[in-house]
Design a protein around this motif. Structure first.
Motif, PDB file in Angstrom:
ATOM      1  N   UNK A  15       5.431  26.328   9.424  1.00 13.63           N
ATOM      2  CA  UNK A  15       5.290  27.578   8.770  1.00 13.63           C
ATOM      3  C   UNK A  15       6.479  27.851   7.874  1.00 13.63           C
ATOM      4  N   UNK A  16       7.361  26.728   7.787  1.00 10.97           N
ATOM      5  CA  UNK A  16       8.765  26.929   7.083  1.00 10.97           C
ATOM      6  C   UNK A  16       8.731  26.222   6.032  1.00 10.97           C
ATOM      7  N   UNK A  17       8.478  26.801   4.838  1.00  9.65           N
ATOM      8  CA  UNK A  17       8.169  26.199   3.697  1.00  9.65           C
ATOM      9  C   UNK A  17       9.606  25.949   3.079  1.00  9.65           C
ATOM     10  N   UNK A  75       0.581  -1.299   0.099  1.00 12.28           N
ATOM     11  CA  UNK A  75      -0.049   0.105  -0.011  1.00 12.28           C
ATOM     12  C   UNK A  75       0.745   1.408   0.111  1.00 12.28           C
ATOM     13  N   UNK A  76       0.472   2.123  -0.685  1.00 10.57           N
ATOM     14  CA  UNK A  76       1.123   3.667  -0.688  1.00 10.57           C
ATOM     15  C   UNK A  76       0.219   4.186   0.414  1.00 10.57           C
ATOM     16  N   UNK A  77       1.292   4.744   1.430  1.00 12.29           N
ATOM     17  CA  UNK A  77       0.870   5.386   2.595  1.00 12.29           C
ATOM     18  C   UNK A  77       1.167   7.035   2.639  1.00 12.29           C
ATOM     19  N   UNK A  78      -0.095   7.800   2.402  1.00 13.20           N
ATOM     20  CA  UNK A  78       0.394   9.321   2.229  1.00 13.20           C
ATOM     21  C   UNK A  78       0.649   9.861   3.701  1.00 13.20           C
ATOM     22  N   UNK A  79       1.781  10.525   3.736  1.00 11.76           N
ATOM     23  CA  UNK A  79       2.327  11.070   5.334  1.00 11.76           C
ATOM     24  C   UNK A  79       2.145  12.588   4.952  1.00 11.76           C
ATOM     25  N   UNK A  80       0.977  13.337   5.478  1.00  9.05           N
ATOM     26  CA  UNK A  80       0.943  14.750   5.050  1.00  9.05           C
ATOM     27  C   UNK A  80       1.798  15.643   6.166  1.00  9.05           C
ATOM     28  N   UNK A  81       2.452  16.729   5.697  1.00  2.00           N
ATOM     29  CA  UNK A  81       2.924  17.717   6.437  1.00  2.00           C
ATOM     30  C   UNK A  81       2.318  18.968   6.122  1.00  2.00           C
ATOM     31  N   UNK A  82       1.567  19.414   7.047  1.00  2.00           N
ATOM     32  CA  UNK A  82       0.820  20.667   6.790  1.00  2.00           C
ATOM     33  C   UNK A  82       1.775  21.917   6.863  1.00  2.00           C
ATOM     34  N   UNK A  83       1.498  22.781   5.877  1.00  2.00           N
ATOM     35  CA  UNK A  83       2.393  23.963   5.685  1.00  2.00           C
ATOM     36  C   UNK A  83       1.579  25.183   5.269  1.00  2.00           C
ATOM     37  N   UNK A  84       1.957  26.378   6.220  1.00  2.00           N
ATOM     38  CA  UNK A  84       1.058  27.552   5.889  1.00  2.00           C
ATOM     39  C   UNK A  84       1.669  28.827   6.662  1.00  2.00           C
ATOM     40  N   UNK A  85       1.185  29.732   6.561  1.00  2.00           N
ATOM     41  CA  UNK A  85       1.539  30.943   7.366  1.00  2.00           C
ATOM     42  C   UNK A  85       0.945  31.159   8.544  1.00  2.00           C
ATOM     43  N   UNK A  86      -0.325  30.690   8.900  1.00  2.00           N
ATOM     44  CA  UNK A  86      -0.833  30.762  10.245  1.00  2.00           C
ATOM     45  C   UNK A  86      -0.675  29.473  11.035  1.00  2.00           C
ATOM     46  N   UNK A  87       0.180  29.703  11.975  1.00  2.00           N
ATOM     47  CA  UNK A  87       0.544  28.708  13.026  1.00  2.00           C
ATOM     48  C   UNK A  87      -0.537  28.059  13.686  1.00  2.00           C
ATOM     49  N   UNK A  88      -1.466  29.001  14.333  1.00  2.00           N
ATOM     50  CA  UNK A  88      -2.554  28.503  15.028  1.00  2.00           C
ATOM     51  C   UNK A  88      -3.605  27.900  14.164  1.00  2.00           C
ATOM     52  N   UNK A  89      -3.684  27.970  12.883  1.00  2.00           N
ATOM     53  CA  UNK A  89      -4.477  27.207  12.174  1.00  2.00           C
ATOM     54  C   UNK A  89      -4.321  25.890  11.713  1.00  2.00           C
ATOM     55  N   UNK A  90      -2.748  25.799  11.413  1.00  2.00           N
ATOM     56  CA  UNK A  90      -2.230  24.782  11.049  1.00  2.00           C
ATOM     57  C   UNK A  90      -2.240  23.663  12.405  1.00  2.00           C
ATOM     58  N   UNK A  91      -1.998  24.314  13.643  1.00  2.00           N
ATOM     59  CA  UNK A  91      -1.934  23.470  14.802  1.00  2.00           C
ATOM     60  C   UNK A  91      -3.398  22.872  14.880  1.00  2.00           C
ATOM     61  N   UNK A  92      -4.512  23.820  14.880  1.00  2.00           N
ATOM     62  CA  UNK A  92      -5.695  23.191  15.289  1.00  2.00           C
ATOM     63  C   UNK A  92      -6.111  22.103  14.300  1.00  2.00           C
ATOM     64  N   UNK A  93      -5.670  22.211  13.037  1.00  2.00           N
ATOM     65  CA  UNK A  93      -5.973  21.015  12.007  1.00  2.00           C
ATOM     66  C   UNK A  93      -5.394  19.852  12.447  1.00  2.00           C
ATOM     67  N   UNK A  94      -3.963  19.960  12.704  1.00  2.00           N
ATOM     68  CA  UNK A  94      -3.426  18.813  13.057  1.00  2.00           C
ATOM     69  C   UNK A  94      -3.795  18.288  14.336  1.00  2.00           C
ATOM     70  N   UNK A  95      -4.109  19.009  15.468  1.00  6.24           N
ATOM     71  CA  UNK A  95      -4.675  18.223  16.604  1.00  6.24           C
ATOM     72  C   UNK A  95      -6.148  17.760  16.427  1.00  6.24           C
ATOM     73  N   UNK A  96      -6.826  18.295  15.480  1.00 11.06           N
ATOM     74  CA  UNK A  96      -8.179  17.707  15.080  1.00 11.06           C
ATOM     75  C   UNK A  96      -8.242  16.439  14.535  1.00 11.06           C
ATOM     76  N   UNK A  97      -7.059  16.172  13.665  1.00 15.80           N
ATOM     77  CA  UNK A  97      -7.053  14.900  12.849  1.00 15.80           C
ATOM     78  C   UNK A  97      -5.781  14.006  13.435  1.00 15.80           C
ATOM     79  N   UNK A  98      -5.309  14.665  14.481  1.00 15.39           N
ATOM     80  CA  UNK A  98      -3.864  13.558  14.903  1.00 15.39           C
ATOM     81  C   UNK A  98      -2.908  13.625  14.116  1.00 15.39           C
ATOM     82  N   UNK A  99      -2.696  14.654  13.563  1.00 15.94           N
ATOM     83  CA  UNK A  99      -1.578  14.716  12.601  1.00 15.94           C
ATOM     84  C   UNK A  99      -0.146  15.196  13.400  1.00 15.94           C
TER      85      UNK A  99
END
Length: 383
Positions: free
Chosen positions: A72-74, A43-67
């Motif tokens: 914020x460092x592209x 199986x191909x297993x996709x491992x996402x790394x969330x990238x963006x400028x808004x730290x609080x928004x990224x953290x919230x999405x990561x916590x919501x989905x257990x990532x």
């Protein structure tokens, strides 16, 4: 089950499309089903790394989905040798520079459309990716929708005979933002920020027409800003400088004519938010996002024009529903699966950055056609 992990830097997942369609309904959906299973049982297993400028928004999405991974460092995530793929769903105005960086870092790239703000930039990205030897793709989700897949089944089966015309209607009323919040972000209505319905929708129409009926050979368009004043996310009024409606006529290879209306200033009186009617010598069909109805030549009724009497026929009931005949998954997820197979297995792939450049080309020519008031040929693109 043996897994092949593909680490994907996903930039723009705090936005509506990036979050809902690409992260939630595609990448996370693949993880929920145990990965993308291959014929050999791996199986191909996709491992996402969330990238963006808004730290609080990224953290919230990561916590919501257990990532675990977000940043914020592209530049840092692109420099990481563990990163395999860069995905971009940012604002159009920010996309080209980020994709350039990813290509330079040797990453495979997959991005939303349009790939760049102009044709020169889109072609340059395609050249850079080719020369770097990385795999590359542009999202072309509409051709994976159930309604259009059923329509393509009819085309491939010769149902229409000679295709004469295609008529498309797309759009809905986007609230101005004063008394009800707008359903689309305000940058969509500012030309200086890369907004406009032509740059948003003509790339879609290019690949839909190309994939189902053949290449677009000419375009003539009328472009309008119907609603000149809107209110942004903070409730402040602003001038809408970008087009919110476009009325296009496209001559296709082989002579068929396509007419597509695109508008964010129209109220819906149709079954779905987008519908295409195809008429041919042997039959016709109407396809939306999910449904498709057809009427064969042998079952076509004989309407008679008589404006003095009320219509006694129910024209919609004279069409036959095209059956599913298969299970349809989310269109974005379906294309993600093909791209991941392309990356890992080197399977064939046609929706690359050059295909994406064709969409940018058609949008540019549509805007130019409207400005000059004439029909323009659409030259073949090559690198």
């Amino acid at each position: 089950m043996t897994r092949t992990t593909v680490r994907i830097a996903m930039n723009g997942v705090t936005g509506r499309m990036g979050y809902r369609q690409h992260l939630l309904r595609s990448v996370l959906a693949l993880r929920e089903q145990g990965g993308l299973e291959l014929d050999d049982g791996t199986a191909i297993w996709p491992e996402p790394v969330l990238v963006g400028r808004r730290e609080h928004a990224l953290r919230a999405i990561a916590e919501r989905h257990g990532l675990e991974h977000w940043t914020t460092d592209l530049d840092g995530v692109l420099a990481d040798p563990a990163t395999d793929v860069y995905f971009d769903a940012q604002l159009t105005s920010a996309r080209e520079a980020a994709v350039r960086k990813a290509i330079a870092a040797g990453k495979h790239v997959y991005c939303e459309k349009p790939a760049a703000g102009d044709l020169g930039g889109a072609l340059e990205l395609a050249r850079l990716a080719r020369d770097a030897g990385v795999k590359h793709g542009v999202v072309q989700d509409k051709i994976f929708l159930p309604g259009l897949r059923k329509l393509k089944r009819l085309v491939d089966g010769g149902f229409f005979g000679e295709i004469l015309s295609v008529r498309g209607e797309f759009g809905y009323w986007v609230f101005e933002g004063d008394w009800q919040p707008a359903q689309r972000p305000s940058w969509n209505y500012r030309a200086q920020d890369g907004g406009g319905i032509v740059m948003d929708m003509f790339p879609h129409w290019e690949y839909v027409l190309h994939e189902l009926f053949g290449p677009v050979r000419s375009v003539q368009a009328e472009v309008v800003t119907h609603v000149p004043r809107r209110w942004d996310e903070r409730g402040k009024p602003y001038e809408a400088t970008a087009d919110d409606a476009a009325y296009g006529i496209f001559r296709l290879d082989g002579g068929a004519v396509a007419q597509i209306n695109s508008s964010w200033a129209v109220r819906v009186h149709r079954d779905e938010l987008v519908e295409f009617q195809v008429d041919g010598t042997e039959g016709s069909a109407v396809a939306g996002l999910r449904g498709c109805r057809a009427q064969h030549r042998s079952a076509t009724p004989k309407p008679v024009w008589n404006p003095d009497l009320p219509a006694t026929e129910s024209f919609r009931e004279q069409w036959q529903e095209v059956p599913d005949n298969e299970e349809f998954d989310n269109g974005f997820k379906a294309q993600w699966e093909l791209f991941l197979r392309h990356v890992v297995l080197d399977e064939p792939w046609s929706w690359d950055l050059l295909a994406g450049a064709r969409g940018v080309q058609l949008a540019e020519l549509g805007l130019r056609s409207a400005a000059e008031g004439r029909r323009l040929d659409v030259p073949e693109l090559s690198l």
